[in-house]
Write an enzyme that holds these catalytic residues in place. Structure first.
Site, PDB file in Angstrom:
ATOM      1  CG  PHE A 284      18.443 -11.356   4.005  1.00 52.32           C
ATOM      2  CD1 PHE A 284      18.083 -12.317   4.516  1.00 52.32           C
ATOM      3  CD2 PHE A 284      18.648  -9.544   5.475  1.00 52.32           C
ATOM      4  CE1 PHE A 284      17.786 -12.352   5.534  1.00 52.32           C
ATOM      5  CE2 PHE A 284      18.064 -10.837   6.472  1.00 52.32           C
ATOM      6  CZ  PHE A 284      17.866 -11.642   6.311  1.00 52.32           C
TER       7      PHE A 284
ATOM      8  CB  SER B 252      17.406   0.564  14.457  1.00 53.00           C
ATOM      9  OG  SER B 252      18.306   1.812  13.257  1.00 53.00           O
TER      10      SER B 252
ATOM     11  NE  ARG C  58      53.763  17.041  -1.880  1.00 57.15           N
ATOM     12  CZ  ARG C  58      53.189  17.612  -3.139  1.00 57.15           C
ATOM     13  NH1 ARG C  58      53.493  17.251  -4.330  1.00 57.15           N
ATOM     14  NH2 ARG C  58      52.921  18.924  -2.331  1.00 57.15           N
TER      15      ARG C  58
ATOM     16  CD  GLN D 165      51.989  13.600   7.205  1.00 55.71           C
ATOM     17  OE1 GLN D 165      51.472  14.939   7.314  1.00 55.71           O
ATOM     18  NE2 GLN D 165      51.487  13.038   6.207  1.00 55.71           N
ATOM     19  CD  GLN D 166      57.881  10.135  12.861  1.00 54.36           C
ATOM     20  OE1 GLN D 166      57.869  10.565  14.080  1.00 54.36           O
ATOM     21  NE2 GLN D 166      58.555  10.374  12.049  1.00 54.36           N
TER      22      GLN D 166
ATOM     23  N   GLY E 259      46.118  18.103  -0.794  1.00 54.18           N
ATOM     24  CA  GLY E 259      46.139  17.700  -2.005  1.00 54.18           C
ATOM     25  C   GLY E 259      45.435  17.014  -2.919  1.00 54.18           C
TER      26      GLY E 259
ATOM     27  CD  GLU F  75      24.123  -7.003   8.511  1.00 53.05           C
ATOM     28  OE1 GLU F  75      23.873  -8.109   9.425  1.00 53.05           O
ATOM     29  OE2 GLU F  75      23.759  -7.192   7.216  1.00 53.05           O
TER      30      GLU F  75
END
Lengths: 579, 579
Positions: free
Chosen positions: A156, A165, A333, A352-353, A428, A451
């Site tokens: 296309f 744009s 971990r 972390q949460q 890491g 798009e």
């Protein structure tokens, strides 16, 4: 229906293999099988299983983790895999019409395997194929059969090197010559080269090419689409006058051959014009069912709005993958712990949460949003096909455009930021290629760009909202839209006046409480909680910062339930830790 | 000194080649040569020019844009280039001591060429070399000569597969056997494998290995560093008992061979212990100048704080590169315009400026910060070397640790987000690999992780600040620190009470005005400006949102000077467009 986990469901949703995640899984307060059935439905789960089983059992789809494929080899493999997907025939044209959601499910399944494969398949069938089908007429329908048999392979070609744009400013020309009943397709210079076109680099034999249509006498009728053969399907050598090639390595999606094409006075028959929106008589007179060029352009580019809704689904699939990887890693971990000898899973840490779980929630919310918007778009297209010219249909079109523009931006950016957070939250190990977070980030990245650039698209939504606002200001109209997405704005003053009212630290941890702040900030909660709810011995030190500088989740303020109290991040870096 | 651009400066800072950026460059309100001399100094500019000229003229450093090197080939090239850097001898050991800033300048110059090269060079000389120098004693200094002649090639092996952040929990053991006067180096299982070690994958012959030191009788004296030969320098075959290999492809830095090593009862002589912090007698008695193990660990890991300051410089270099690419592209890329025929550079759009220019400013600010902190660290190390045990020296150490921890996080995240914004601001062209934004993002990414995860490091800074706060609360002490970085906190209540006070829209655009908001938000400015300053004809429509929901830069509020007024982004997506 048999209870989940028994009978037919056991085959559809088998237990996970035993492993280090068992402990956490056993602690779930709900049945994951019931959730899967609720979120997807049995039919869709079966469809997914069919696809995944086929790929898992086919050596062509086997991976060699850590292998470093050359660009050439990767693209060759991707083309062969794309061909194999047609052979599997997971979804016929009939199937697409019957349950359109299966189209996006298939795309996401292929993408979860490899986005280069999904893109290659999608660009050929849905983008190229749909353009021929929706912009062409009966004389072009012979191509459709060849598309599904892969006798021809398509792309296309709208974007040019210097125009993305601003699609209206595309500079490729199509001059009609009545003497030979041909169009002359021409690129005035290299800046007008078609550029970025997926599948064009190596494999496409045909292209839907957008060009400015000129009639004899020199009048321009604006952008029109032509179907043009660019390569010999047997040799893949370019057709005369077509300079076509690959644009090279990209940040991601490298299994997909994005290409460029420069047309040097290429002669194509009059019938190459995809003539649903406008046609030319053999003598060179322009005829169109649309009165003005602007309206015609809108109609011929109409198929692009599907792209934005599809991208929402793609971004959500990436977010799901990334969050699954990061949450599972975090549950296994272990690092630090209450004593030197006992380390705990990093998922137990509040930080972390706080980094991961909002993205898990976002994945569910955006998944539902993208699916429901997809179905709204199907409804809208059915209305168009049935010739619905009601005011509601027009209003629905505007609302869907606004939702798809904002939704594509929201989903692609949320996925981008979520994948990045997951990468960092895995430390890491998140930086090892084999763990896939890099590929997800790289392949998700263009979702913010193609798009419609996200920043540009957001202005479409702003325009829509400001238009509604103008109606309200001028005519006193209420905020109302067919899908009710704006109705809440009627009560925005009272919504904004709502305050977070809790009386204890425990309430802060209650997800049912609305996530706003009391007039006095979290400091206010402290004071209340110290006065009333928390036993004196466990009172955390009062957070010293003025309430205006609290981050949404102030570590010091909500340490009560944490395994390992952590200092107040908001003190030093409020601006860095706001999610 | 001759005026910039004349005489010797013309050779040092030649004019840019003529091109499409000339128009913008001619409009600059300052001399870029004066700015360069001011920011870098003539000596450093000459040093950079020496390095860049050497690389530009050496075929080994020639690039083939778009070429797709295999992992093996890339690593081989990177090793040869690293070797060549030693041959150029840009900076002797003496030169490092004379002007330490040249060390980070050299690193950044190499990194601007390729971070894999900078990392390989840095890990061998500064990380491995410095560890031998600072943790070893005279008996180890013979290694230093071999390091600079590349007779041996080194790596720094602290991290294990299961332990990164929690370095104290490293599980490799070193048992001393007085009968043979040897240590037995052993990895109890694969989770204790040394992992992620840069240079270890293919090329290192020697490693500084951290292990728990056990004396006869079984007492553990904690982590100690040993220098251990892991490969034969001639054949690169592993030494007996050492299983060493490459950990595979990463998201970036793929010219660097990160590796793993498992030690199976490897016997090394007693003298392998880098014994500055603690030693063992031939009979097996442990002796140390430090009284407790915690203090010893801190001292032996002390060399890590250099890493954080170095990373700040690396992140800044990445941000500089990305912003230069994006701003230059934006000045030449034209899209849309006031008329259909005239398109304007995208840099003229407020949105593009709002996306890019804050990162340009951040690059200057962080560049200065990272250099000055580097020099502070040099001062601190000189104090240490001179045996300074004053209270100020101790306080300086704490402050530098806090600044480096927060600064590394701030710089690496700002670069990460800045590169991403630049990638997106360049649209599709930003996604082409040849334009380098992808490599910058990939190579910058681990800056958030290594030498301490950003989220973990921020807690170090929080701890420092909370410690100062406790002193203030308990003893009424003022906020004071040797580098004065915290002194402003004494007046934080009055700082936070400051309000943005302007009376016109024009004032909003004045960068001299502090960037806070008036009590009434930007809406207040509107009302004032409508009442006083702006001629009625050009009054923008009042922004309809309550002031609490304005984004810092509200497009609708500040359209007055823009070429193309754009709708108010804050209406729909306040949360997405806040910088």
């Amino acid at each position: 229906m048999a209870p989940p986990g028994e009978g037919r469901d056991a085959a559809l949703l088998p237990e996970f293999p035993r492993g280090p995640l068992d402990t956490y899984r056993a602690r779930a307060s709900f049945s994951w099988k019931e959730l899967a059935l609720f979120a997807e439905g049995e039919d869709m789960l079966r469809f997914k299983k069919t696809i995944y089983s086929a790929l898992e059992n086919d050596p062509l789809f086997a991976r060699s983790p850590g292998a470093h494929l050359s660009l050439e080899k990767y693209r060759e493999l991707n083309f062969l895999r794309c061909k194999r997907i047609f052979e599997y025939d997971f979804l016929s044209v009939g199937g697409m019409f019957e349950n359109p959601l299966k189209v996006s499910t298939l795309t996401q399944c292929l993408g979860m395997y490899d986005w280069s494969l999904a893109a290659k398949y999608l660009l050929h069938t849905l983008v190229f194929g749909s353009a021929v089908f929706s912009s062409g007429s009966e004389r072009h329908f012979a191509y459709i059969q060849k598309i599904f048999s892969m006798e021809i392979f398509g792309c296309f070609a709208l974007t040019e090197l210097s125009h993305g744009s601003n699609a209206k400013a595309i500079r490729t020309t199509a001059h009609y010559n009545p003497a030979t009943e041909e169009f002359i397709i021409h690129s005035p210079d290299f800046e007008a080269a078609k550029f970025w076109i997926g599948n064009m680099g190596k494999t496409a034999t045909h292209a839907v090419v957008f060009a400015q249509l000129y009639v004899p006498g020199g009048q321009c009728h604006g952008l029109h689409a032509f179907i043009i053969q660019i390569r010999d399907p047997k040799t893949l050598l370019p057709m005369p006058g077509v300079m076509v090639g690959d644009i090279g390595k990209k940040l991601g999606l490298n299994g997909l051959d994005n290409g460029f094409a420069v047309f040097h006075k290429v002669r194509v028959p009059r019938q190459s014009l995809l003539n649903r929106m406008g046609d030319i008589t053999p003598e060179g007179t322009y005829v169109s069912p649309f009165k003005d060029a602007r309206q015609r352009l809108g109609a011929s580019l109409g198929s692009l709005s599907w792209g934005r809704v599809a991208i929402m689904g793609m971004a959500v699939a990436n977010l799901k993958l990334a969050v699954s990887i990061a949450v599972r890693f975090s549950a296994t971990r272990r690092q630090f712990g209450p004593t030197e000898d006992e380390e705990i899973p990093v998922l137990e840490y509040q930080t972390q949460q706080w980094r991961l779980l909002p993205y898990l929630a976002a994945a569910y919310a955006l998944d539902h949003f993208s699916k429901s918007l997809f179905l709204d778009l199907v409804e809208f297209q059915r209305g168009l096909a049935a010739g619905d010219r009601s005011a509601r249909q027009a209003e629905l079109g505007r609302e869907i455009h606004a939702l798809a523009s904002a939704g594509k931006s929201l989903a692609s950016w949320t996925a981008q930021q979520g994948i990045q957070e997951c990468r960092e939250a895995c430390g890491g190990h998140g930086y090892l290629a084999v763990n896939r977070l890099g590929v997800l980030r790289d392949d998700n990245d263009p979702n913010s760009t193609y798009e419609g650039d996200n920043n540009v698209l957001l202005q479409q939504t702003s325009n829509y909202l400001l238009g509604l606002l103008a109606c309200r200001v001028q005519d006193g109209a209420c905020f109302r839209s067919p899908l009710k997405s704006v109705d809440f704005l009627d009560s925005y003053p009272s919504i904004l006046d709502q305050r977070f009212e809790v009386s204890s630290v425990a309430d802060c941890l209650d997800s049912a409480a609305p996530r706003c702040f009391p007039p006095g900030g979290l400091g206010e909660i402290h004071r209340k909680s110290r006065a009333r709810a928390v036993p004196t011995s466990s009172v955390p030190p009062a957070c010293p910062m003025p309430s205006s500088h609290h981050s949404p989740i102030c570590q010091l303020c909500v340490t009560e339930n944490s395994l390992k109290p952590q200092p107040c991040l908001c003190l030093a870096f409020a601006s860095l830790c706001v999610w």
